[in-house]
Design a protein around this motif. Structure first.
Motif, PDB file in Angstrom:
ATOM      1  N   ALA A 190      -4.155   0.489  27.838  1.00  0.00           N
ATOM      2  CA  ALA A 190      -2.763   0.786  28.178  1.00  0.00           C
ATOM      3  C   ALA A 190      -2.227   1.820  27.200  1.00  0.00           C
ATOM      4  O   ALA A 190      -2.742   1.971  26.086  1.00  0.00           O
ATOM      5  CB  ALA A 190      -1.917  -0.484  28.119  1.00  0.00           C
ATOM      6  N   VAL A 191      -1.195   2.548  27.635  1.00  0.00           N
ATOM      7  CA  VAL A 191      -0.543   3.531  26.774  1.00  0.00           C
ATOM      8  C   VAL A 191       0.941   3.203  26.704  1.00  0.00           C
ATOM      9  O   VAL A 191       1.479   2.500  27.560  1.00  0.00           O
ATOM     10  CB  VAL A 191      -0.753   4.971  27.287  1.00  0.00           C
ATOM     11  CG1 VAL A 191      -2.195   5.396  27.130  1.00  0.00           C
ATOM     12  CG2 VAL A 191      -0.311   5.115  28.743  1.00  0.00           C
ATOM     13  N   SER A 192       1.593   3.726  25.659  1.00  0.00           N
ATOM     14  CA  SER A 192       2.996   3.388  25.427  1.00  0.00           C
ATOM     15  C   SER A 192       3.920   4.180  26.341  1.00  0.00           C
ATOM     16  O   SER A 192       3.577   5.259  26.827  1.00  0.00           O
ATOM     17  CB  SER A 192       3.350   3.678  23.973  1.00  0.00           C
ATOM     18  OG  SER A 192       3.187   5.060  23.703  1.00  0.00           O
ATOM     19  N   ARG A 193       5.094   3.613  26.540  1.00  0.00           N
ATOM     20  CA  ARG A 193       6.140   4.310  27.279  1.00  0.00           C
ATOM     21  C   ARG A 193       7.446   4.113  26.509  1.00  0.00           C
ATOM     22  O   ARG A 193       7.778   2.988  26.134  1.00  0.00           O
ATOM     23  CB  ARG A 193       6.261   3.715  28.685  1.00  0.00           C
ATOM     24  CG  ARG A 193       7.323   4.395  29.550  1.00  0.00           C
ATOM     25  CD  ARG A 193       7.286   3.867  30.966  1.00  0.00           C
ATOM     26  NE  ARG A 193       7.532   2.426  31.031  1.00  0.00           N
ATOM     27  CZ  ARG A 193       7.455   1.711  32.146  1.00  0.00           C
ATOM     28  NH1 ARG A 193       7.098   2.289  33.272  1.00  0.00           N
ATOM     29  NH2 ARG A 193       7.685   0.416  32.128  1.00  0.00           N
ATOM     30  N   ASN A 194       8.132   5.216  26.224  1.00  0.00           N
ATOM     31  CA  ASN A 194       9.440   5.157  25.558  1.00  0.00           C
ATOM     32  C   ASN A 194       9.389   4.498  24.188  1.00  0.00           C
ATOM     33  O   ASN A 194      10.123   3.559  23.907  1.00  0.00           O
ATOM     34  CB  ASN A 194      10.458   4.398  26.436  1.00  0.00           C
ATOM     35  CG  ASN A 194      10.606   5.013  27.808  1.00  0.00           C
ATOM     36  OD1 ASN A 194      10.434   6.216  27.961  1.00  0.00           O
ATOM     37  ND2 ASN A 194      10.900   4.205  28.805  1.00  0.00           N
ATOM     38  N   CYS A 195       8.488   4.935  23.327  1.00  0.00           N
ATOM     39  CA  CYS A 195       8.511   4.438  21.956  1.00  0.00           C
ATOM     40  C   CYS A 195       8.390   5.623  21.009  1.00  0.00           C
ATOM     41  O   CYS A 195       8.012   6.723  21.418  1.00  0.00           O
ATOM     42  CB  CYS A 195       7.395   3.422  21.694  1.00  0.00           C
ATOM     43  SG  CYS A 195       5.776   4.141  21.437  1.00  0.00           S
ATOM     44  N   SER A 196       8.741   5.411  19.756  1.00  0.00           N
ATOM     45  CA  SER A 196       8.612   6.495  18.784  1.00  0.00           C
ATOM     46  C   SER A 196       7.136   6.801  18.569  1.00  0.00           C
ATOM     47  O   SER A 196       6.298   5.903  18.540  1.00  0.00           O
ATOM     48  CB  SER A 196       9.255   6.090  17.459  1.00  0.00           C
ATOM     49  OG  SER A 196       8.625   4.940  16.945  1.00  0.00           O
ATOM     50  N   GLY A 197       6.789   8.088  18.425  1.00  0.00           N
ATOM     51  CA  GLY A 197       5.387   8.461  18.284  1.00  0.00           C
ATOM     52  C   GLY A 197       4.618   8.250  19.576  1.00  0.00           C
ATOM     53  O   GLY A 197       5.181   8.176  20.667  1.00  0.00           O
TER      54      GLY A 197
END
Length: 833
Positions: A190-197
């Motif tokens: 999975a990959v992040s959505r709407n986070c710093s970095g």
């Protein structure tokens, strides 16, 4: 005589039979009779009963192996089921959080619209702050982080934050496209959505014990190809049996257009109460406290947000691994056109997260003996070759001053950068100083350039560059590179585009578990033009690494790196890598597609207020963009340095021009984003050939090769390519031996070759004598009635491995004018002997 009567064997008789079984599980009749003569204790047992004993023993062995395999599969499925249940639980918690946040936001918006006071703005701002808590940045209390107790506090905090990302809802994770969970998949990614970095997360199963997994993961340079070095500057044991380490890590820049990144981090290794191992890392900054890291002006300091590995033991052996990578690469410090490389969680996932999982799986399969490589080399040695090729190419692209690289003056045009290293033994190793450099003094020269590509998938371009070397390479320049391995290199060549008199043969060496990377030897066959070119007449060899040619891998870069080697191909052979790297940029769909290929340097010259023609006003409006980095390395003698620099500069410019032409030729049509690559000159388009093959089979045999379920235009091609039987096409020439011109995937597997090398294989070289005789006797029948069935037989692959097939069918393939185009063969139920 009743041969089915039950025979009770004594322990001594069983022991004697087991001894023979261990040497020969299937003894012949003569061997069984010899056994009775040699072992008097078996004299009262009939030969047929001995035969039955061996049959039963083989059957028990087979059942035992199958039971063991099923137990292993069952353990995998149980562990994967546990993983999926945990993932489902995490997703349910995430949904609950989102429902709560949505309700809170709606309530705040309603209260904001119901009042006219300035507090309405404050309430909306507060709701926004509430939503930002999805990826909180905790405020740390004042503490002395320069002593062990303070460092332990930072470590425990990092551990808690890491676990909340690995198994909790601290980050809004979105499953990565194409990563399907299952017992044989790499895992859940999975990959992040709407986070710093940018952040990526993966969990999967491996058949290694947790301590071994931890050891591999902590050795970052062995699997993270962008890691230049990782130094543990101090290690402090903690009271709970863990270890805190202060780490300085340098990473390579992927292109020539931005500085490399370094990290100053704390790494905490500990055991949890449930027996799991955990390794977490985070950067030490002014906000976290702790000692300051070593300064380095050549690097931009990036930040590692709480990340790491959770390694849990599996019942029955093996481990469940959770990996989280969360970094801030300071994207604002790079040119705007490059920022997508530093803001893409998908690229981070491919480079670090998935790479770590794949490396562990690779070692697990090598350890279990599931992977066997030819050539007498151990997998670890071949893996070292791959690492050395990557590292050498990265060193060339980055040109660090502390390796001895310095910039050479340009000729007024800044498109190609030339760097020289007059102390190459410093970074290449002492074995180079005698074999690669003249006694008159010399060094290494690198010519490199970066360019922006539009509408060209990285995988497609690299595959073309690999399979069609003659489209861009110069044989004279290759020969000059190869001359560094000999005592007396010949004169510096004049780069002449298309000067490639020989052909290439690709010999596979090794590949990773999922075929995302493969190592091979390329033989360049030489032919002299004239007496003065006799130095070019000898064959040359390249060790080549190709990766990222799967077009379905989201965020994956593609790379083709090669280095000249001599015929001995020693394990410590010196390598001076050159090659290509293509990295995808996030696609933009906010305008009409462009199909031009641009020099990236020209796009960087346009500032925020710079004027440019209307035709170039929307540079961000193409559908698919990628950055291509090219680097070529050459050795030189000091008195010839300027000549080599001029040759290298001219050569890289000619390669850039060739790649631009190739990119334009293979880019999808401007009118249709679904159009495939254009056919190569002189060959029918793949889909057309597939239609001809199927039509020829139907016309001549009266049957269907396969049933096309889909009405999509390329359905026939896909079914042909994935057909389980080997389908191959041969040229039909009366005055020459038939040469293979096409094969589906099964055909390439059978011949152990590639689509390019296939065209150097002749039909009569793979058939045995009996097969050649049958084909000769049937040839006139094939030409008259259009097809023939050939009986079961034997043949050999291009690597010399024998294989058998149950039956072969051959038929004529006609083009649209009903002229003979080629001869098709289908080898049914083939297998290696």
């Amino acid at each position: 005589m009743d041969t089915s009567k039950y025979v009770r064997y004594t322990p001594e008789q069983v022991e004697a039979l087991e001894r023979v079984y261990s040497e020969c599980p299937k003894p012949s009749s003569l061997r069984r009779q010899q056994l009775i003569r040699e072992c008097p204790i078996l004299s009262n047992i009939e030969p047929k009963q001995i035969k039955v004993w061996f049959q039963n023993r083989r059957c028990r062995e087979k059942q035992r192996k199958e039971a063991s395999r099923l137990q292993t599969v069952n353990r995998k499925l149980t562990a994967m089921n546990k993983l999926l249940m945990e993932e489902n639980d995490r997703l349910q918690k995430q949904v609950s959080h989102l429902v709560y946040d949505n309700g809170y936001m709606r309530q705040q918006l309603q209260s904001a619209s119901g009042t006219t006071t300035d507090n309405s703005c404050e309430s909306v701002v507060m709701s926004g702050q509430q939503q930002q808590q999805q990826n909180p940045t905790p405020q740390h209390p004042q503490r002395d982080a320069n002593n062990p107790a303070g460092l332990l506090a930072i470590a425990e905090e990092a551990l808690a934050e890491f676990l909340s990302k690995a198994t909790g809802t601290a980050v809004d994770w979105v499953q990565m496209i194409g990563m399907k969970p299952g017992p044989d998949s790499i895992g859940i990614v999975a990959v992040s959505r709407n986070c710093s970095g940018v952040a990526a997360r993966a969990c999967g199963l491996v058949s290694l014990e947790p301590t071994k997994v931890a050891e591999i993961l902590k050795d970052c340079p062995s699997w993270f190809r962008d890691c230049r070095c990782l130094d543990v500057l101090s290690a402090i044991p903690t009271g709970n049996g863990g270890t805190i380490e202060l780490i300085y890590m340098q990473t390579y820049a992927p292109t020539t257009l931005a500085a490399a990144r370094d990290f100053w981090m704390l790494r905490y290794t500990a055991s949890l109460d449930d027996g799991s191992l955990v390794i977490c890392v985070r950067s030490l900054t002014t906000s976290t406290g702790g000692p300051s890291g070593p300064p380095n002006t050549s690097f931009v300091r990036a930040e590692m947000l709480p990340s790491g590995y959770l390694i849990r033991p599996c019942e029955g052996g093996g481990s469940i691994i959770h990996i989280v990578d969360h970094v801030d690469l300071d994207a604002w410090s790079v040119p705007e056109v490059l920022r997508p490389l530093y803001e893409s969680s998908k690229i981070l996932a491919q480079k670090m997260t998935i790479a770590a999982l794949r490396h562990i799986r690779q070692i697990a399969q090598e350890t279990s003996g599931e992977i066997q490589y030819g050539g007498g080399r151990q997998p670890a040695v071949l893996r070292t070759f791959s690492q050395r090729l990557c590292r050498g190419f990265n060193d060339a692209v980055n040109g660090f001053a502390d390796d001895g690289w310095s910039l050479l003056g340009s000729d007024g045009v800044e498109d190609v950068t030339i760097m020289v290293n007059s102390s190459p033994s410093k970074f290449l190793g002492s074995q180079y100083s005698t074999s690669m450099f003249s006694t008159f003094g010399g060094g290494v020269l690198c010519a490199k350039a970066s360019m922006l590509l539009q509408n060209v998938p990285p995988a497609l371009l690299v595959r073309f560059l690999r399979e069609h070397r003659s489209e861009w390479a110069d044989y004279g320049v290759d020969a000059y590179s190869a001359a560094c391995l000999r005592a007396s290199p010949f004169a510096v060549p004049c780069a002449r585009p298309g000067g490639f008199p020989g052909s290439q043969v690709i010999l596979p060496l090794a590949h990773t578990v999922e075929h995302e990377e493969f190592l091979e030897v390329v033989r360049l066959e030489g032919h002299a033009f004239s007496p003065e070119d006799v130095a070019l007449a000898r064959d040359m060899y390249l060790l080549q690494l190709c990766s990222g040619v799967d077009e379905n891998a989201v965020g994956a870069s593609a790379q083709l790196v090669f280095a000249p080697i001599d015929e001995s191909f020693a394990d410590d052979a010196p390598l001076l890598p050159s090659g290509f790297r293509v990295i995808p940029l996030d696609p933009k769909t906010d305008g009409p597609a462009a199909t031009r290929t641009l020099d990236l340097a020209s796009t960087l010259e346009v500032g925020a207020g710079g004027a440019r023609p209307a035709s170039e006003a929307d540079l961000n409006s193409y559908n698919l963009r990628s950055v291509l980095t090219i680097a070529f390395q050459f050795t030189f003698e000091n008195h010839l340095r300027d000549n080599v620099a001029a040759m290298a500069r001219q050569y890289v410019r000619s390669v850039v021009g060739s790649v631009q032409r190739v990119a334009m030729a293979i880019s999808p049509s401007r009118l249709s984003s679904h159009a495939g690559p254009k056919p190569l000159p002189g060959s029918p388009e793949a889909l057309t050939l597939a239609q001809w093959i199927c039509r020829g089979y139907r016309v001549h045999t009266g049957g269907e090769l396969f049933q096309v379920d889909s009405q999509a235009g390329d359905a026939i091609l896909k079914q042909l390519w994935h057909h389980s039987d080997a389908i191959l096409c041969c040229s039909v020439k009366t005055n020459a031996s038939p040469v293979f011109t096409f094969a589906n995937q099964a055909g390439l597997d059978m011949l152990e070759t590639t689509l390019v090398a296939l065209q150097d294989i002749m039909l009569d070289k793979i058939l045995d004598e009996a097969g050649r005789k049958i084909l000769c006797s049937e040839f006139s029948k094939i030409m008259q009635q259009g097809f023939a069935y050939l009986p079961a037989g034997l043949c050999v692959s291009s690597m010399g491995r024998p294989l058998s097939y149950e039956q072969a069918i051959t038929w004529k393939v006609l083009d649209d004018d009903d002229s003979n185009h080629c001869l098709a063969f289908m080898f049914i139920n083939w297998s290696f002997v």
